[in-house]
Design a protein around this motif. Structure first.
Motif, PDB file in Angstrom:
ATOM      1  N   ARG A 147      45.978   8.184  41.981  1.00 17.28           N
ATOM      2  CA  ARG A 147      45.395   7.053  41.269  1.00 17.28           C
ATOM      3  C   ARG A 147      44.707   7.538  40.001  1.00 17.28           C
ATOM      4  NH1 ARG A 147      41.814   3.216  44.866  1.00 17.28           N
ATOM      5  NH2 ARG A 147      43.877   3.023  45.806  1.00 17.28           N
ATOM      6  N   LYS A 148      45.196   7.114  38.869  1.00 19.21           N
ATOM      7  CA  LYS A 148      44.613   7.541  37.604  1.00 19.21           C
ATOM      8  C   LYS A 148      43.202   6.988  37.480  1.00 19.21           C
ATOM      9  CE  LYS A 148      45.797   8.177  32.767  1.00 19.21           C
ATOM     10  NZ  LYS A 148      46.848   8.000  31.723  1.00 19.21           N
ATOM     11  N   SER A 149      42.280   7.861  37.088  1.00 18.22           N
ATOM     12  CA  SER A 149      40.873   7.489  36.977  1.00 18.22           C
ATOM     13  C   SER A 149      40.432   7.540  35.523  1.00 18.22           C
ATOM     14  CB  SER A 149      40.010   8.440  37.816  1.00 18.22           C
ATOM     15  OG  SER A 149      38.635   8.233  37.575  1.00 18.22           O
ATOM     16  N   VAL A 150      39.546   6.635  35.146  1.00 20.13           N
ATOM     17  CA  VAL A 150      39.009   6.657  33.786  1.00 20.13           C
ATOM     18  C   VAL A 150      37.781   7.560  33.710  1.00 20.13           C
ATOM     19  CG1 VAL A 150      39.878   4.362  33.239  1.00 20.13           C
ATOM     20  CG2 VAL A 150      37.594   4.604  34.241  1.00 20.13           C
ATOM     21  N   THR A 151      37.281   8.001  34.857  1.00 19.66           N
ATOM     22  CA  THR A 151      36.067   8.826  34.869  1.00 19.66           C
ATOM     23  C   THR A 151      36.299  10.229  35.413  1.00 19.66           C
ATOM     24  OG1 THR A 151      35.445   7.934  37.038  1.00 19.66           O
ATOM     25  CG2 THR A 151      34.565   6.821  35.085  1.00 19.66           C
ATOM     26  N   LEU A 152      37.316  10.401  36.264  1.00 15.08           N
ATOM     27  CA  LEU A 152      37.555  11.697  36.893  1.00 15.08           C
ATOM     28  C   LEU A 152      38.781  12.366  36.290  1.00 15.08           C
ATOM     29  CD1 LEU A 152      36.961  10.664  40.601  1.00 15.08           C
ATOM     30  CD2 LEU A 152      35.376  11.884  39.102  1.00 15.08           C
ATOM     31  N   PRO A 153      38.697  13.629  35.913  1.00 12.59           N
ATOM     32  CA  PRO A 153      39.856  14.308  35.334  1.00 12.59           C
ATOM     33  C   PRO A 153      40.903  14.607  36.395  1.00 12.59           C
ATOM     34  CG  PRO A 153      38.083  15.876  35.666  1.00 12.59           C
ATOM     35  CD  PRO A 153      37.518  14.520  36.007  1.00 12.59           C
TER      36      PRO A 153
ATOM     37  N   ASP B  67      48.245  22.525  28.506  1.00 10.82           N
ATOM     38  CA  ASP B  67      48.188  22.072  27.109  1.00 10.82           C
ATOM     39  C   ASP B  67      49.350  21.153  26.776  1.00 10.82           C
ATOM     40  OD1 ASP B  67      45.871  23.497  26.677  1.00 10.82           O
ATOM     41  OD2 ASP B  67      46.861  25.196  25.712  1.00 10.82           O
ATOM     42  N   ILE B  68      50.546  21.475  27.274  1.00  6.43           N
ATOM     43  CA  ILE B  68      51.721  20.632  27.009  1.00  6.43           C
ATOM     44  C   ILE B  68      51.520  19.242  27.599  1.00  6.43           C
ATOM     45  CG2 ILE B  68      54.135  20.275  27.686  1.00  6.43           C
ATOM     46  CD1 ILE B  68      53.952  22.061  25.312  1.00  6.43           C
ATOM     47  N   LEU B  69      50.861  19.145  28.739  1.00  4.93           N
ATOM     48  CA  LEU B  69      50.591  17.837  29.347  1.00  4.93           C
ATOM     49  C   LEU B  69      49.479  17.092  28.614  1.00  4.93           C
ATOM     50  CD1 LEU B  69      50.802  18.249  33.233  1.00  4.93           C
ATOM     51  CD2 LEU B  69      52.603  17.660  31.597  1.00  4.93           C
ATOM     52  N   GLY B  70      48.809  17.763  27.692  1.00  8.15           N
ATOM     53  CA  GLY B  70      47.747  17.115  26.920  1.00  8.15           C
ATOM     54  C   GLY B  70      46.466  16.910  27.689  1.00  8.15           C
ATOM     55  N   LEU B  71      46.226  17.745  28.697  1.00  4.65           N
ATOM     56  CA  LEU B  71      45.020  17.616  29.514  1.00  4.65           C
ATOM     57  C   LEU B  71      43.896  18.414  28.860  1.00  4.65           C
ATOM     58  CD1 LEU B  71      46.622  18.054  33.049  1.00  4.65           C
ATOM     59  CD2 LEU B  71      46.267  15.942  31.743  1.00  4.65           C
ATOM     60  N   ARG B  72      42.848  17.739  28.456  1.00  2.00           N
ATOM     61  CA  ARG B  72      41.741  18.394  27.756  1.00  2.00           C
ATOM     62  C   ARG B  72      40.645  18.871  28.704  1.00  2.00           C
ATOM     63  NH1 ARG B  72      41.893  17.847  22.317  1.00  2.00           N
ATOM     64  NH2 ARG B  72      43.445  16.404  21.462  1.00  2.00           N
ATOM     65  N   VAL B  73      40.518  18.198  29.850  1.00  2.00           N
ATOM     66  CA  VAL B  73      39.557  18.591  30.873  1.00  2.00           C
ATOM     67  C   VAL B  73      40.228  18.418  32.230  1.00  2.00           C
ATOM     68  CG1 VAL B  73      37.304  18.158  31.927  1.00  2.00           C
ATOM     69  CG2 VAL B  73      37.585  17.889  29.459  1.00  2.00           C
ATOM     70  N   VAL B  74      40.089  19.397  33.099  1.00  2.00           N
ATOM     71  CA  VAL B  74      40.685  19.316  34.432  1.00  2.00           C
ATOM     72  C   VAL B  74      39.719  19.887  35.458  1.00  2.00           C
ATOM     73  CG1 VAL B  74      43.068  19.469  33.610  1.00  2.00           C
ATOM     74  CG2 VAL B  74      41.821  21.571  34.168  1.00  2.00           C
TER      75      VAL B  74
ATOM     76  N   VAL C  11      37.897  23.697  32.201  1.00  2.00           N
ATOM     77  CA  VAL C  11      37.688  23.496  33.633  1.00  2.00           C
ATOM     78  C   VAL C  11      36.308  22.870  33.867  1.00  2.00           C
ATOM     79  CG1 VAL C  11      37.544  24.608  35.885  1.00  2.00           C
ATOM     80  CG2 VAL C  11      39.164  25.465  34.155  1.00  2.00           C
ATOM     81  N   ARG C  12      36.314  21.663  34.470  1.00  2.00           N
ATOM     82  CA  ARG C  12      35.047  20.983  34.765  1.00  2.00           C
ATOM     83  C   ARG C  12      34.454  21.494  36.069  1.00  2.00           C
ATOM     84  NH1 ARG C  12      33.269  15.450  37.346  1.00  2.00           N
ATOM     85  NH2 ARG C  12      34.768  16.204  38.888  1.00  2.00           N
ATOM     86  N   ARG C  13      35.242  21.484  37.133  1.00  2.00           N
ATOM     87  CA  ARG C  13      34.804  21.980  38.440  1.00  2.00           C
ATOM     88  C   ARG C  13      35.917  22.824  39.050  1.00  2.00           C
ATOM     89  NH1 ARG C  13      30.236  18.803  41.379  1.00  2.00           N
ATOM     90  NH2 ARG C  13      29.159  17.922  39.579  1.00  2.00           N
ATOM     91  N   LEU C  14      35.525  23.752  39.925  1.00  2.00           N
ATOM     92  CA  LEU C  14      36.423  24.786  40.405  1.00  2.00           C
ATOM     93  C   LEU C  14      36.347  24.892  41.923  1.00  2.00           C
ATOM     94  CD1 LEU C  14      38.226  27.225  39.399  1.00  2.00           C
ATOM     95  CD2 LEU C  14      36.114  28.574  39.370  1.00  2.00           C
ATOM     96  N   ILE C  15      37.518  24.912  42.571  1.00  2.00           N
ATOM     97  CA  ILE C  15      37.589  25.152  44.010  1.00  2.00           C
ATOM     98  C   ILE C  15      38.409  26.411  44.233  1.00  2.00           C
ATOM     99  CG2 ILE C  15      38.248  24.268  46.273  1.00  2.00           C
ATOM    100  CD1 ILE C  15      38.108  21.766  43.527  1.00  2.00           C
ATOM    101  N   LEU C  16      37.820  27.390  44.927  1.00  4.81           N
ATOM    102  CA  LEU C  16      38.469  28.674  45.194  1.00  4.81           C
ATOM    103  C   LEU C  16      38.703  28.785  46.695  1.00  4.81           C
ATOM    104  CD1 LEU C  16      36.325  30.906  42.809  1.00  4.81           C
ATOM    105  CD2 LEU C  16      38.574  29.881  42.361  1.00  4.81           C
ATOM    106  N   ALA C  17      39.961  28.633  47.106  1.00  6.23           N
ATOM    107  CA  ALA C  17      40.315  28.558  48.524  1.00  6.23           C
ATOM    108  C   ALA C  17      41.071  29.814  48.959  1.00  6.23           C
ATOM    109  CB  ALA C  17      41.179  27.320  48.775  1.00  6.23           C
ATOM    110  N   GLY C  18      40.567  30.490  49.966  1.00  8.12           N
ATOM    111  CA  GLY C  18      41.264  31.643  50.519  1.00  8.12           C
ATOM    112  C   GLY C  18      41.611  32.677  49.470  1.00  8.12           C
ATOM    113  N   THR C  19      40.659  33.020  48.637  1.00 11.65           N
ATOM    114  CA  THR C  19      40.938  33.924  47.521  1.00 11.65           C
ATOM    115  C   THR C  19      39.812  34.945  47.399  1.00 11.65           C
ATOM    116  OG1 THR C  19      41.682  33.978  45.213  1.00 11.65           O
ATOM    117  CG2 THR C  19      39.875  32.464  45.747  1.00 11.65           C
TER     118      THR C  19
ATOM    119  N   THR D 244      30.385  29.460  35.019  1.00  9.78           N
ATOM    120  CA  THR D 244      29.218  28.578  35.087  1.00  9.78           C
ATOM    121  C   THR D 244      29.567  27.186  35.606  1.00  9.78           C
ATOM    122  OG1 THR D 244      29.532  27.944  32.771  1.00  9.78           O
ATOM    123  CG2 THR D 244      28.069  29.803  33.218  1.00  9.78           C
ATOM    124  N   GLN D 245      30.861  26.929  35.802  1.00  6.98           N
ATOM    125  CA  GLN D 245      31.257  25.634  36.333  1.00  6.98           C
ATOM    126  C   GLN D 245      30.785  25.494  37.783  1.00  6.98           C
ATOM    127  OE1 GLN D 245      33.252  27.860  34.928  1.00  6.98           O
ATOM    128  NE2 GLN D 245      34.623  26.915  33.436  1.00  6.98           N
ATOM    129  N   PRO D 246      30.428  24.281  38.205  1.00 10.81           N
ATOM    130  CA  PRO D 246      30.171  24.072  39.632  1.00 10.81           C
ATOM    131  C   PRO D 246      31.389  24.527  40.436  1.00 10.81           C
ATOM    132  CG  PRO D 246      29.492  22.161  38.366  1.00 10.81           C
ATOM    133  CD  PRO D 246      30.227  23.058  37.410  1.00 10.81           C
TER     134      PRO D 246
END
Length: 295
Positions: free
Chosen positions: A40-46, A106-113, A136-144, A236-238
């Protein structure tokens, strides 16, 4: 990795949006990159970009997890160059893999993810946050694990044999990704059933050439060097760090090390689980990720 699902748990025939998301492609330089974009495309969430594990492709993401993640935002899964349905050559180092991910974004034109990186994908996710910190707004590091971490460079003989086999059997995959308990093994077979519910337009399996390049990247990243850990102070990202309580591939203690070195990082460790904790607990992990990212 080719997984024969002749033996697998029963699963629902319901067609979820994530399990049957269309295959898409985009030209990135001379390469054609395969990806899926749904939710679902969000207007507030990247958008949330997912980066996959060693030898994994688009079909290895658990549809049950993806459906939770896509409930209130767009989700993008991608095969980086040389992986699955993407053309090109798989780099043998994490830095070049990261540059490939950046070119795709960048090709997808995503400025914040937001970014979720699993295993090798978590190495790339760390580099994304460091190389392009305002992307990068927020970061999840799984099994790494962080670069230069201890007990990362040389897998045990058993892990190496299962992870790098020319042909990985379903039993071998479950042994590698799940704990040895009856409940974990049962959930492992249920995961395989979910990921093989899609029988048409499946993503091509990764090649042995891709395996060898990714393995070299993993081993290079894992050469012990405590000075490399200082790099984490620049993230420094959450950040949410997650793993099973007995990860034999990346070592659960390295998840604790990530959480200690990244300022303000949260950590969740899931019980009776290994490297594939997110496939053992897809609903729980998905909700924890949603809570962390915001709604």
């Amino acid at each position: 990795m080719s997984v024969d699902t002749t033996r697998r748990a029963e699963s629902s025939d319901e067609r979820t949006s994530a399990a049957y998301a269309p295959n898409l492609t985009v030209a990135v330089g001379s390469d054609t990159i395969a990806y899926r974009r749904f939710g679902r495309k969000s207007v507030t969430l990247p958008p949330l970009v997912l980066l996959q594990h060693f030898r994994g492709n688009l079909d290895y993401w658990d549809p049950a997890l993806l459906d939770v993640l896509a409930a209130d935002r767009e989700v993008v899964t991608v095969d980086l160059p040389g992986v699955g349905g993407s053309t090109g050559t798989t780099p043998d180092n994490v830095t070049e893999m990261t540059r490939g991910a950046l070119r795709f974004i960048d090709i997808l034109g995503l400025r914040v993810v937001d970014v979720l990186g699993f295993s090798l994908g978590g190495h790339i996710a760390q580099e994304l946050a460091l190389i392009r910190p305002r992307l990068v707004r927020r970061l999840i590091l799984a099994g790494t694990a962080p670069q230069g971490a201890p007990d990362l460079h040389r897998w045990s003989d058993d892990v190496y044999a299962y992870a790098c086999a020319d042909n990985i059997t379903p039993d071998g995959f479950v042994t590698l990704f799940f704990s040895g308990s009856d409940d974990s093994i049962k959930r492992g077979w249920e995961y395989l059933a979910r990921t093989h519910a899609r029988t048409e337009d499946r993503d091509p399996e990764t090649t042995l050439v891709c395996r060898d390049a990714q393995y070299q990247a993993l081993m290079t990243w894992g050469i012990p060097e405590t000075g490399k850990l200082e790099r984490l102070s620049a993230i420094t990202q959450p950040t949410l760090v997650a793993n099973g309580d007995n990860d034999t591939m990346m070592s659960t203690k390295n998840s604790h090390l990530l959480a200690e070195r990244i300022r303000g990082a949260q950590i969740r460790i899931y019980p009776d689980s290994g490297h594939g904790f997110l496939d053992q607990y897809p609903m729980e992990f998905g909700q924890h990720v949603r809570q962390f990212l915001g709604r």
